[in-house]
Write a protein that holds these residues in place. Structure first.
Motif, PDB file in Angstrom:
ATOM      1  N   LYS A   1      40.438  25.322  14.148  1.00 19.54           N
ATOM      2  CA  LYS A   1      40.089  26.459  15.014  1.00 19.54           C
ATOM      3  C   LYS A   1      38.687  26.989  14.680  1.00 19.54           C
ATOM      4  CE  LYS A   1      44.706  28.111  16.131  1.00 19.54           C
ATOM      5  NZ  LYS A   1      45.687  29.184  15.970  1.00 19.54           N
ATOM      6  N   GLN A   2      38.382  27.076  13.382  1.00 18.30           N
ATOM      7  CA  GLN A   2      37.051  27.538  12.974  1.00 18.30           C
ATOM      8  C   GLN A   2      35.972  26.579  13.457  1.00 18.30           C
ATOM      9  OE1 GLN A   2      37.513  27.885   8.722  1.00 18.30           O
ATOM     10  NE2 GLN A   2      37.824  30.096   8.843  1.00 18.30           N
ATOM     11  N   MET A   3      36.228  25.280  13.347  1.00 24.34           N
ATOM     12  CA  MET A   3      35.246  24.284  13.768  1.00 24.34           C
ATOM     13  C   MET A   3      35.037  24.360  15.284  1.00 24.34           C
ATOM     14  SD  MET A   3      35.115  20.195  13.106  1.00 24.34           S
ATOM     15  CE  MET A   3      36.618  19.914  13.989  1.00 24.34           C
ATOM     16  N   ILE A   4      36.100  24.497  16.038  1.00 22.44           N
ATOM     17  CA  ILE A   4      35.974  24.588  17.495  1.00 22.44           C
ATOM     18  C   ILE A   4      35.199  25.839  17.882  1.00 22.44           C
ATOM     19  CG2 ILE A   4      37.296  24.967  19.638  1.00 22.44           C
ATOM     20  CD1 ILE A   4      39.386  22.989  18.479  1.00 22.44           C
ATOM     21  N   ARG A   5      35.494  26.962  17.209  1.00 20.78           N
ATOM     22  CA  ARG A   5      34.741  28.203  17.481  1.00 20.78           C
ATOM     23  C   ARG A   5      33.266  28.023  17.164  1.00 20.78           C
ATOM     24  NH1 ARG A   5      39.059  31.067  15.379  1.00 20.78           N
ATOM     25  NH2 ARG A   5      38.120  31.100  13.331  1.00 20.78           N
ATOM     26  N   GLY A   6      32.966  27.417  16.015  1.00 24.86           N
ATOM     27  CA  GLY A   6      31.590  27.316  15.557  1.00 24.86           C
ATOM     28  C   GLY A   6      30.759  26.244  16.248  1.00 24.86           C
ATOM     29  N   LEU A   7      31.337  25.069  16.473  1.00 21.03           N
ATOM     30  CA  LEU A   7      30.569  23.948  17.018  1.00 21.03           C
ATOM     31  C   LEU A   7      30.695  23.774  18.521  1.00 21.03           C
ATOM     32  CD1 LEU A   7      31.279  21.219  14.302  1.00 21.03           C
ATOM     33  CD2 LEU A   7      29.157  22.483  14.661  1.00 21.03           C
TER      34      LEU A   7
ATOM     35  N   ALA B   1      38.758  31.883   1.585  1.00 21.37           N
ATOM     36  CA  ALA B   1      37.552  31.049   1.561  1.00 21.37           C
ATOM     37  C   ALA B   1      37.855  29.633   2.026  1.00 21.37           C
ATOM     38  CB  ALA B   1      36.985  31.032   0.148  1.00 21.37           C
ATOM     39  N   ASP B   2      36.881  29.024   2.664  1.00 19.79           N
ATOM     40  CA  ASP B   2      37.000  27.640   3.102  1.00 19.79           C
ATOM     41  C   ASP B   2      37.030  26.718   1.890  1.00 19.79           C
ATOM     42  OD1 ASP B   2      36.939  28.324   5.782  1.00 19.79           O
ATOM     43  OD2 ASP B   2      34.767  28.086   5.937  1.00 19.79           O
ATOM     44  N   LEU B   3      37.529  25.522   2.116  1.00 18.61           N
ATOM     45  CA  LEU B   3      37.576  24.516   1.067  1.00 18.61           C
ATOM     46  C   LEU B   3      36.331  23.642   1.120  1.00 18.61           C
ATOM     47  CD1 LEU B   3      41.275  23.344   1.482  1.00 18.61           C
ATOM     48  CD2 LEU B   3      40.349  24.726  -0.364  1.00 18.61           C
TER      49      LEU B   3
ATOM     50  N   LYS C   1      31.688  26.376  20.820  1.00 25.37           N
ATOM     51  CA  LYS C   1      31.746  27.667  21.515  1.00 25.37           C
ATOM     52  C   LYS C   1      33.170  28.055  21.897  1.00 25.37           C
ATOM     53  CE  LYS C   1      27.144  26.887  23.323  1.00 25.37           C
ATOM     54  NZ  LYS C   1      26.362  26.503  24.481  1.00 25.37           N
ATOM     55  N   GLY C   2      34.129  27.686  21.057  1.00 28.84           N
ATOM     56  CA  GLY C   2      35.516  28.057  21.275  1.00 28.84           C
ATOM     57  C   GLY C   2      36.249  27.217  22.306  1.00 28.84           C
ATOM     58  N   SER C   3      35.636  26.138  22.765  1.00 27.22           N
ATOM     59  CA  SER C   3      36.228  25.326  23.828  1.00 27.22           C
ATOM     60  C   SER C   3      36.904  24.073  23.269  1.00 27.22           C
ATOM     61  CB  SER C   3      35.149  24.910  24.830  1.00 27.22           C
ATOM     62  OG  SER C   3      35.661  23.959  25.736  1.00 27.22           O
ATOM     63  N   PRO C   4      38.247  24.032  23.264  1.00 24.34           N
ATOM     64  CA  PRO C   4      38.935  22.817  22.828  1.00 24.34           C
ATOM     65  C   PRO C   4      38.581  21.611  23.704  1.00 24.34           C
ATOM     66  CG  PRO C   4      40.476  24.647  22.942  1.00 24.34           C
ATOM     67  CD  PRO C   4      39.194  25.111  23.557  1.00 24.34           C
ATOM     68  N   SER C   5      38.354  21.840  24.998  1.00 22.76           N
ATOM     69  CA  SER C   5      38.039  20.710  25.879  1.00 22.76           C
ATOM     70  C   SER C   5      36.697  20.081  25.505  1.00 22.76           C
ATOM     71  CB  SER C   5      38.056  21.124  27.349  1.00 22.76           C
ATOM     72  OG  SER C   5      37.071  22.090  27.609  1.00 22.76           O
ATOM     73  N   GLN C   6      35.719  20.893  25.080  1.00 19.75           N
ATOM     74  CA  GLN C   6      34.449  20.320  24.626  1.00 19.75           C
ATOM     75  C   GLN C   6      34.641  19.496  23.360  1.00 19.75           C
ATOM     76  OE1 GLN C   6      31.300  23.163  24.165  1.00 19.75           O
ATOM     77  NE2 GLN C   6      31.284  23.730  26.325  1.00 19.75           N
ATOM     78  N   ALA C   7      35.493  19.978  22.453  1.00 23.06           N
ATOM     79  CA  ALA C   7      35.762  19.243  21.216  1.00 23.06           C
ATOM     80  C   ALA C   7      36.439  17.915  21.530  1.00 23.06           C
ATOM     81  CB  ALA C   7      36.632  20.082  20.279  1.00 23.06           C
ATOM     82  N   ILE C   8      37.410  17.939  22.421  1.00 23.50           N
ATOM     83  CA  ILE C   8      38.119  16.709  22.790  1.00 23.50           C
ATOM     84  C   ILE C   8      37.170  15.747  23.503  1.00 23.50           C
ATOM     85  CG2 ILE C   8      39.951  15.779  24.265  1.00 23.50           C
ATOM     86  CD1 ILE C   8      41.527  18.388  23.510  1.00 23.50           C
TER      87      ILE C   8
END
Length: 138
Positions: free
Chosen positions: A92-98, A11-13, A100-107
């Motif tokens: 990793k969960q946040m990048i997948r969820g927010l 479970a998430d924290l 669409k799995g793209s680290p470059s979009q997160a950065i």
């Protein structure tokens, strides 16, 4: 024994659980009394000891903490997962969820944040350069 990696079913924290885990990671093996004292240091108003003990019990149920046998009154706790492994999984969960799995979009999202100063940008550039160099060496 080294900290275990979180399982997919773990479970998430919650934000409060994460705050308490940060104290446990800081202390290492510890008693609930030590967590309560450290957690409440400088907080106004402090959180009730029963609340922190409930959070610690929930963290045990979720598989983040384990009791350590002791001759002391009560028991001691130790983290089952390192801060790094929990951070990696959460990111990793946040990048997948927010994103669409793209680290470059997160950065890109982080880089557009106006609160990043020149020093932070220099550190980010250095990390990118080190990553590129490591990639060529392998």
């Amino acid at each position: 024994m080294s900290p275990r990696r979180p399982t997919a079913a773990q479970a998430d924290l919650s934000p409060l659980e994460l705050e308490v885990m940060n104290v446990v990671w800081e202390l290492g093996e510890c008693a609930s009394r030590e967590v309560i004292e450290t957690f409440n240091r400088g907080k106004s108003p402090p959180l009730a000891p029963t609340t922190i003990r409930t959070v610690l019990a929930n963290l045990r149920k979720k598989g983040y903490l384990a009791p350590v046998p002791t001759i002391e009154r009560g028991f001691r706790l130790r983290p089952l997962h390192s801060r790094e492994s929990v951070a990696r999984r959460s990111l990793k969960q946040m990048i997948r969820g927010l994103f669409k799995g793209s680290p470059s979009q997160a950065i890109a999202y982080l880089l557009r944040d106006e609160s990043i100063d020149e020093d932070e940008l220099r550190q980010i550039r250095k990390l990118i350069d080190e990553t590129k160099t490591r990639g060529r060496d392998s």
